[in-house]
Design a protein around this motif. Structure first.
Motif, mmCIF file in Angstrom:
data_model
loop_
_atom_site.group_PDB
_atom_site.id
_atom_site.type_symbol
_atom_site.label_atom_id
_atom_site.label_comp_id
_atom_site.label_asym_id
_atom_site.label_seq_id
_atom_site.Cartn_x
_atom_site.Cartn_y
_atom_site.Cartn_z
ATOM 1 N N PRO A 192 -10.381 -8.210 2.806
ATOM 2 C CA PRO A 192 -11.550 -7.526 2.953
ATOM 3 C C PRO A 192 -12.620 -8.859 2.576
ATOM 4 C CG PRO A 192 -10.262 -5.739 1.530
ATOM 5 C CD PRO A 192 -10.262 -7.458 1.891
ATOM 6 N N ASP A 193 -13.775 -8.730 2.008
ATOM 7 C CA ASP A 193 -14.799 -8.802 1.549
ATOM 8 C C ASP A 193 -15.499 -7.651 0.741
ATOM 9 O OD1 ASP A 193 -16.042 -7.736 3.679
ATOM 10 O OD2 ASP A 193 -17.256 -9.264 4.369
ATOM 11 N N SER A 194 -15.096 -7.443 0.322
ATOM 12 C CA SER A 194 -16.153 -6.510 -1.191
ATOM 13 C C SER A 194 -14.994 -5.644 -1.456
ATOM 14 C CB SER A 194 -17.027 -5.691 0.114
ATOM 15 O OG SER A 194 -16.133 -4.631 1.099
ATOM 16 N N LEU A 195 -15.347 -5.169 -2.824
ATOM 17 C CA LEU A 195 -14.670 -4.305 -3.149
ATOM 18 C C LEU A 195 -14.192 -3.087 -2.891
ATOM 19 C CD1 LEU A 195 -12.321 -3.456 -5.788
ATOM 20 C CD2 LEU A 195 -15.426 -2.638 -7.003
ATOM 21 N N GLY A 196 -15.193 -2.535 -1.572
ATOM 22 C CA GLY A 196 -14.716 -1.098 -1.059
ATOM 23 C C GLY A 196 -13.995 -1.212 0.127
ATOM 24 N N GLY A 197 -13.965 -2.335 0.518
ATOM 25 C CA GLY A 197 -12.686 -2.984 1.456
ATOM 26 C C GLY A 197 -11.519 -2.729 0.613
ATOM 27 N N TYR A 198 -10.968 -4.013 -0.491
ATOM 28 C CA TYR A 198 -10.158 -3.733 -1.145
ATOM 29 C C TYR A 198 -9.727 -1.868 -1.897
ATOM 30 C CZ TYR A 198 -9.742 -8.734 -1.819
ATOM 31 O OH TYR A 198 -9.557 -10.402 -1.318
ATOM 32 N N GLN A 199 -10.951 -1.402 -1.690
ATOM 33 C CA GLN A 199 -10.320 -0.501 -2.322
ATOM 34 C C GLN A 199 -9.927 1.012 -1.536
ATOM 35 O OE1 GLN A 199 -13.845 0.765 -3.969
ATOM 36 N NE2 GLN A 199 -13.187 0.711 -5.704
ATOM 37 N N GLN A 200 -10.489 0.677 -0.412
ATOM 38 C CA GLN A 200 -10.010 0.624 0.964
ATOM 39 C C GLN A 200 -8.144 0.863 1.863
ATOM 40 O OE1 GLN A 200 -12.372 0.186 4.072
ATOM 41 N NE2 GLN A 200 -14.082 1.811 4.281
ATOM 42 N N VAL A 201 -8.252 -0.749 1.310
ATOM 43 C CA VAL A 201 -6.790 -1.262 1.637
ATOM 44 C C VAL A 201 -5.901 -0.451 0.841
ATOM 45 C CG1 VAL A 201 -5.302 -3.353 1.351
ATOM 46 C CG2 VAL A 201 -7.529 -3.488 2.813
ATOM 47 N N ALA A 202 -6.241 -0.862 -0.886
ATOM 48 C CA ALA A 202 -5.403 0.006 -1.279
ATOM 49 C C ALA A 202 -4.813 1.488 -1.048
ATOM 50 C CB ALA A 202 -5.972 -0.178 -2.989
ATOM 51 N N ASP A 203 -5.611 2.856 -0.750
ATOM 52 C CA ASP A 203 -5.316 3.962 -0.420
ATOM 53 C C ASP A 203 -4.470 3.728 0.895
ATOM 54 O OD1 ASP A 203 -6.318 6.914 -0.603
ATOM 55 O OD2 ASP A 203 -7.351 6.262 2.056
ATOM 56 N N ALA A 204 -5.125 2.916 1.805
ATOM 57 C CA ALA A 204 -4.111 3.054 2.774
ATOM 58 C C ALA A 204 -3.197 2.760 2.977
ATOM 59 C CB ALA A 204 -4.391 2.148 3.878
ATOM 60 N N VAL A 205 -2.519 1.944 1.699
ATOM 61 C CA VAL A 205 -1.120 0.808 1.282
ATOM 62 C C VAL A 205 -0.598 1.869 0.705
ATOM 63 C CG1 VAL A 205 0.573 -0.937 0.315
ATOM 64 C CG2 VAL A 205 -1.570 -1.442 1.789
ATOM 65 N N CYS A 206 -0.801 2.327 -0.261
ATOM 66 C CA CYS A 206 0.298 3.568 -1.362
ATOM 67 C C CYS A 206 -0.323 4.769 -0.027
ATOM 68 C CB CYS A 206 -1.238 4.334 -1.926
ATOM 69 S SG CYS A 206 -1.298 2.692 -3.630
ATOM 70 N N ARG A 207 -0.669 5.316 0.452
ATOM 71 C CA ARG A 207 -0.409 6.484 1.394
ATOM 72 C C ARG A 207 0.498 6.608 2.027
ATOM 73 N NH1 ARG A 207 -4.501 7.772 4.926
ATOM 74 N NH2 ARG A 207 -5.771 6.007 4.505
ATOM 75 N N PHE A 208 0.787 5.331 2.458
ATOM 76 C CA PHE A 208 1.965 4.753 3.592
ATOM 77 C C PHE A 208 3.039 5.036 3.049
ATOM 78 C CE2 PHE A 208 4.890 2.105 6.290
ATOM 79 C CZ PHE A 208 4.184 3.151 7.072
ATOM 80 N N TRP A 209 3.231 4.013 1.718
ATOM 81 C CA TRP A 209 4.199 3.545 1.150
ATOM 82 C C TRP A 209 5.060 4.055 0.212
ATOM 83 C CZ3 TRP A 209 7.432 0.848 3.806
ATOM 84 C CH2 TRP A 209 6.547 -0.932 4.549
ATOM 85 N N ARG A 210 3.668 5.285 -0.221
ATOM 86 C CA ARG A 210 4.405 6.033 -1.742
ATOM 87 C C ARG A 210 4.613 7.207 -0.555
ATOM 88 N NH1 ARG A 210 -0.800 6.938 -4.447
ATOM 89 N NH2 ARG A 210 -0.879 8.474 -2.753
ATOM 90 N N ASP A 211 3.602 7.802 0.070
ATOM 91 C CA ASP A 211 3.595 9.072 0.109
ATOM 92 C C ASP A 211 4.421 9.825 2.148
ATOM 93 O OD1 ASP A 211 1.686 9.881 -1.314
ATOM 94 O OD2 ASP A 211 0.306 9.513 0.125
ATOM 95 N N HIS A 212 4.260 8.287 3.315
ATOM 96 C CA HIS A 212 5.041 8.544 4.149
ATOM 97 C C HIS A 212 6.533 7.639 4.299
ATOM 98 C CE1 HIS A 212 1.572 10.399 5.024
ATOM 99 N NE2 HIS A 212 1.186 10.169 4.985
ATOM 100 N N ALA A 213 5.834 6.699 3.983
ATOM 101 C CA ALA A 213 7.524 5.512 4.628
ATOM 102 C C ALA A 213 8.790 5.588 3.775
ATOM 103 C CB ALA A 213 6.979 4.259 4.125
ATOM 104 N N GLU A 214 10.099 5.878 4.339
ATOM 105 C CA GLU A 214 11.337 5.909 3.127
ATOM 106 C C GLU A 214 11.862 5.083 3.898
ATOM 107 O OE1 GLU A 214 11.965 9.009 2.003
ATOM 108 O OE2 GLU A 214 10.613 10.168 2.284
ATOM 109 N N MET A 215 12.758 4.594 2.258
ATOM 110 C CA MET A 215 13.535 2.910 2.152
ATOM 111 C C MET A 215 14.333 3.151 1.955
ATOM 112 S SD MET A 215 10.944 1.036 2.925
ATOM 113 C CE MET A 215 11.629 0.051 2.371
ATOM 114 N N PRO A 216 15.538 2.263 2.511
ATOM 115 C CA PRO A 216 16.783 2.854 2.303
ATOM 116 C C PRO A 216 16.938 2.995 0.355
ATOM 117 C CG PRO A 216 16.683 1.058 3.650
ATOM 118 C CD PRO A 216 15.022 1.018 3.323
#
Length: 136
Positions: free
Chosen positions: A109-133
């Motif tokens: 992204p081109d702003s801190l707010g954009g980086y925060q949105q990416v961080a939130d999306a990455v964390c929500r998906f990989w931490r809360d939803h993805a199952e890893m072998p």
């Protein structure tokens, strides 16, 4: 109890690394380690386990593309999801990253707010939803 996601950020640009680290520092359950280049990433992945890799493409030394290829060609590949995190929107870069074995491609992204949105999306998906072998 929410699980903690361990992320490895591979980023040579100090400004991008600062913004990424700042955004992920605000995420509960995120543990972000930063290395400044491709060879340092390969070394870190040999000695520690990470839940996902945030990988810049355009770096001196080993490029992000070369890091992906090296990880996917190992005889005993660690099943670490690779999220390319790049400012490039060139179709060739995107295609090459996926062809080499990247799991996702995210534009910086081109702003801190954009980086925060990416961080939130990455964390929500990989931490809360993805199952890893081997990690359940």
């Amino acid at each position: 109890m929410a699980k903690t996601i361990r992320l490895l950020l591979v980023e040579d640009d100090e400004s991008d690394a600062f913004l990424t680290k700042r955004a992920f520092a605000e995420m509960k359950g995120a543990n972000l380690m930063h290395v400044p280049g491709g060879q340092a990433a390969l070394d870190a992945l040999r000695s520690s386990r990470f839940d996902a890799l945030l990988l810049d493409l355009n770096m001196p030394g080993l490029s992000g593309h070369e890091v992906i290829e090296a990880l996917r060609e190992r005889e005993d590949p660690e099943l670490v999801p690779i999220i390319v995190f790049s400012s490039s929107s060139q179709p060739g870069d995107i295609d090459r990253a996926y062809e080499a074995g990247a799991n996702a491609y995210v534009r910086k992204p081109d702003s801190l707010g954009g980086y925060q949105q990416v961080a939130d999306a990455v964390c929500r998906f990989w931490r809360d939803h993805a199952e890893m072998p081997g990690r359940h």
